[in-house]
Design a protein around this motif. Structure first.
Motif, PDB file in Angstrom:
ATOM      1  N   UNK A 146      -4.390  -3.868   7.660  1.00 20.67           N
ATOM      2  CA  UNK A 146      -5.044  -3.634   9.050  1.00 20.67           C
ATOM      3  C   UNK A 146      -3.840  -2.986  10.071  1.00 20.67           C
ATOM      4  N   UNK A 147      -2.800  -2.213   9.398  1.00 21.36           N
ATOM      5  CA  UNK A 147      -1.947  -1.781  10.472  1.00 21.36           C
ATOM      6  C   UNK A 147      -1.840  -0.372  10.357  1.00 21.36           C
ATOM      7  N   UNK A 148      -2.764   0.403   9.867  1.00 22.20           N
ATOM      8  CA  UNK A 148      -2.884   1.655  10.242  1.00 22.20           C
ATOM      9  C   UNK A 148      -1.769   2.564   9.366  1.00 22.20           C
ATOM     10  N   UNK A 149      -1.250   2.050   8.390  1.00 21.90           N
ATOM     11  CA  UNK A 149      -0.195   2.733   7.765  1.00 21.90           C
ATOM     12  C   UNK A 149       1.070   2.806   8.520  1.00 21.90           C
ATOM     13  N   UNK A 150       1.318   1.943   9.444  1.00 20.26           N
ATOM     14  CA  UNK A 150       2.549   1.799   9.954  1.00 20.26           C
ATOM     15  C   UNK A 150       3.423   1.200   9.067  1.00 20.26           C
ATOM     16  N   UNK A 166     -18.368  -1.954 -11.756  1.00 13.60           N
ATOM     17  CA  UNK A 166     -19.256  -1.325 -10.920  1.00 13.60           C
ATOM     18  C   UNK A 166     -18.918  -1.273  -9.420  1.00 13.60           C
ATOM     19  N   UNK A 167     -17.826  -1.849  -9.095  1.00 21.90           N
ATOM     20  CA  UNK A 167     -17.432  -1.687  -7.733  1.00 21.90           C
ATOM     21  C   UNK A 167     -15.692  -2.198  -7.848  1.00 21.90           C
ATOM     22  N   UNK A 168     -15.148  -1.503  -7.018  1.00 22.34           N
ATOM     23  CA  UNK A 168     -13.569  -1.909  -6.837  1.00 22.34           C
ATOM     24  C   UNK A 168     -13.209  -1.656  -5.326  1.00 22.34           C
ATOM     25  N   UNK A 169     -12.645  -2.912  -4.948  1.00 21.68           N
ATOM     26  CA  UNK A 169     -12.059  -2.671  -3.453  1.00 21.68           C
ATOM     27  C   UNK A 169     -11.211  -1.375  -3.247  1.00 21.68           C
ATOM     28  N   UNK A 170     -11.456  -0.512  -2.445  1.00 20.27           N
ATOM     29  CA  UNK A 170     -12.248  -0.668  -0.872  1.00 20.27           C
ATOM     30  C   UNK A 170     -13.571  -0.405  -1.001  1.00 20.27           C
ATOM     31  N   UNK A 181     -16.547   4.176   6.672  1.00 26.64           N
ATOM     32  CA  UNK A 181     -15.295   4.766   7.716  1.00 26.64           C
ATOM     33  C   UNK A 181     -14.000   3.944   7.488  1.00 26.64           C
ATOM     34  N   UNK A 182     -13.243   4.444   6.877  1.00 26.30           N
ATOM     35  CA  UNK A 182     -12.094   3.485   6.517  1.00 26.30           C
ATOM     36  C   UNK A 182     -10.729   4.004   7.017  1.00 26.30           C
ATOM     37  N   UNK A 183      -9.881   3.137   7.094  1.00 32.03           N
ATOM     38  CA  UNK A 183      -8.238   3.462   7.417  1.00 32.03           C
ATOM     39  C   UNK A 183      -7.579   4.365   6.515  1.00 32.03           C
ATOM     40  N   UNK A 184      -6.443   5.156   6.801  1.00 32.50           N
ATOM     41  CA  UNK A 184      -5.800   5.505   5.952  1.00 32.50           C
ATOM     42  C   UNK A 184      -5.281   4.711   4.880  1.00 32.50           C
ATOM     43  N   UNK A 185      -4.968   3.381   5.265  1.00 37.42           N
ATOM     44  CA  UNK A 185      -4.444   2.439   4.398  1.00 37.42           C
ATOM     45  C   UNK A 185      -5.189   2.006   3.077  1.00 37.42           C
ATOM     46  N   UNK A 186      -6.512   2.562   3.204  1.00 34.09           N
ATOM     47  CA  UNK A 186      -7.499   2.219   1.985  1.00 34.09           C
ATOM     48  C   UNK A 186      -6.905   3.363   0.930  1.00 34.09           C
ATOM     49  N   UNK A 187      -6.147   4.346   1.356  1.00 34.89           N
ATOM     50  CA  UNK A 187      -5.599   5.201   0.258  1.00 34.89           C
ATOM     51  C   UNK A 187      -4.332   5.071  -0.308  1.00 34.89           C
ATOM     52  N   UNK A 188      -3.662   3.927   0.271  1.00 36.17           N
ATOM     53  CA  UNK A 188      -2.344   3.374   0.116  1.00 36.17           C
ATOM     54  C   UNK A 188      -2.193   2.719  -1.149  1.00 36.17           C
ATOM     55  N   UNK A 199      -5.816 -11.350  -8.241  1.00 32.90           N
ATOM     56  CA  UNK A 199      -6.996 -11.587  -8.991  1.00 32.90           C
ATOM     57  C   UNK A 199      -6.952 -11.462 -10.580  1.00 32.90           C
ATOM     58  N   UNK A 200      -5.810 -10.672 -10.936  1.00 30.75           N
ATOM     59  CA  UNK A 200      -5.737 -10.810 -12.398  1.00 30.75           C
ATOM     60  C   UNK A 200      -6.682  -9.645 -12.841  1.00 30.75           C
ATOM     61  N   UNK A 201      -6.756  -8.485 -12.043  1.00 29.93           N
ATOM     62  CA  UNK A 201      -7.451  -7.331 -12.517  1.00 29.93           C
ATOM     63  C   UNK A 201      -6.939  -6.224 -12.046  1.00 29.93           C
ATOM     64  N   UNK A 202      -7.266  -4.911 -12.544  1.00 30.20           N
ATOM     65  CA  UNK A 202      -6.846  -3.747 -12.219  1.00 30.20           C
ATOM     66  C   UNK A 202      -7.702  -3.296 -10.916  1.00 30.20           C
ATOM     67  N   UNK A 203      -6.875  -2.765  -9.734  1.00 29.24           N
ATOM     68  CA  UNK A 203      -7.628  -2.178  -8.692  1.00 29.24           C
ATOM     69  C   UNK A 203      -7.393  -0.730  -8.842  1.00 29.24           C
ATOM     70  N   UNK A 204      -6.355  -0.203  -9.084  1.00 29.37           N
ATOM     71  CA  UNK A 204      -5.952   1.154  -8.937  1.00 29.37           C
ATOM     72  C   UNK A 204      -6.289   1.744 -10.300  1.00 29.37           C
TER      73      UNK A 204
END
Length: 348
Positions: free
Chosen positions: A137-141, A285-289, A325-332, A343-348
């Motif tokens: 939540x820190x906008x890629x600071x 079928x869905x992965x954060x974000x 509508x996402x922050x740039x952090x969601x691509x970091x 969670x012991x699962x792959x996100x990337x």
């Protein structure tokens, strides 16, 4: 153009924010209570980023902690004092207040402080959906190694009461806030990370407060039950992934977070405050974000992860991240990678 917010706007923001919270972001009851308190103090005003000069300074307010914590306490005076403490640390005046994310309690973060202090709310949360860590939540600071995070905080009561200001690297200070939330009984209010409007335009989620208000209006104007869910998912351009009874629900607290699993027939959901993955028979079928969210099929209202119950009839929706509508952090990737060992699962 500046918009005087109404209590009805606030109710819509809470329900729409709950959906965009994706399982986290606080509970509806908490949001409604905060809304009542805000409008006792005045009328908050919502402004867009285009109504400010690029050099104007804004600060972010947030709640840090686990939404299921039983001993959490945070008064309106504590949240207002955190903003005042932040202003005392700065050379320039605070031009506006922004929230860190969308959620049932977090979309309206800052409305109370804004009403009390005569400051506008910025229609640009740090992130247009909810997320587990402060850095998200820190906008890629976190990518600016020279940036010194300033975070004023308050929370807890009696022997758990804490307040103060912490300054340091973003990662260290964010981790400290999480630790302080545990010591305060589960929750602290934070005012943090002053930045320019120019930086917000480049990294935050401009327009996402308005989106939450519109989504909540769409939801509550639909007929009770599945029609509400369909109205919401159509607005977001997502889909209903699964419907059924909750067969198993597990929640444990780890370091100030809610962590666990929800099983609905063949569907498995993992959550770290927010839902992280959705799998049917091990197929993702869905992965954060991406936005994964649960609804009560009888009422058609959203239900956060901490309030799920075994035997409950639910529908699970998924909205691709590209539709949010996402922050740039969601691509970091560095910020997202920390989810995997939890969670012991792959996100990337």
């Amino acid at each position: 153009m500046a918009r005087k917010l109404t209590k009805e706007d606030g109710i819509h923001a809470i329900y729409g924010g709950c959906i965009l919270g994706g399982g986290g972001g606080g509970i509806i009851k908490e949001g409604l209570n905060k809304l009542d308190e805000a409008f006792k103090l005045g009328t908050p005003v919502l402004k867009t980023v285009d109504e400010f000069a690029d050099e104007d300074v804004v600060v972010c307010v947030s709640l840090v902690g686990a939404p299921s914590a039983k001993d959490m306490f945070l008064s309106e005076e504590q949240t207002i004092d955190a903003v005042k403490r932040m202003q005392a640390e700065l050379d320039a005046p605070v031009a506006a207040i922004m929230t860190n994310e969308n959620g049932a309690a977090t979309t309206i973060n800052g409305w109370l402080q804004a009403a009390a202090l005569g400051l506008p709310i910025l229609d640009a949360p740090s992130n247009g959906r909810a997320h587990p860590t402060g850095s998200m939540g820190s906008m890629n600071l976190s990518e600016d190694k020279s940036y010194r995070s300033i975070q004023a905080f308050a929370g807890g009561k009696n022997e758990n009461a804490l307040e103060g200001v912490v300054t340091g690297s973003l990662g260290n200070v964010s981790d400290t806030m999480r630790e302080l939330s545990v010591k305060a009984g589960g929750l602290v209010g934070v005012c943090r990370n002053p930045v320019s409007i120019k930086y917000v335009k480049e990294n935050a989620s401009a327009g996402a407060i308005t989106q939450a208000i519109e989504l909540g209006e769409v939801l509550l104007n639909a007929k009770e039950g599945k029609e509400r869910i369909e109205a919401a998912v159509n607005y977001l351009e997502g889909s209903i992934l699964y419907e059924g009874k909750v067969t198993s629900f597990t929640l444990k607290k780890e370091g100030g977070f809610d962590v666990g699993f929800v099983y609905v027939g063949d569907l498995e959901l993992t959550f770290w405050n927010e839902y992280m993955t959705a799998e049917i028979n091990d197929e993702r079928h869905g992965t954060f974000p991406d936005l994964i969210m649960t609804f009560d099929t009888n009422t058609g209202l959203p239900v956060v992860s901490a309030e799920i119950e075994e035997g409950q009839d639910v529908a699970v929706i998924v909205v691709p991240k590209e539709k949010l509508i996402l922050s740039t952090t969601m691509c970091n990737e560095k910020l997202l990678r920390v989810i995997e060992p939890i969670i012991q699962k792959k996100i990337l």
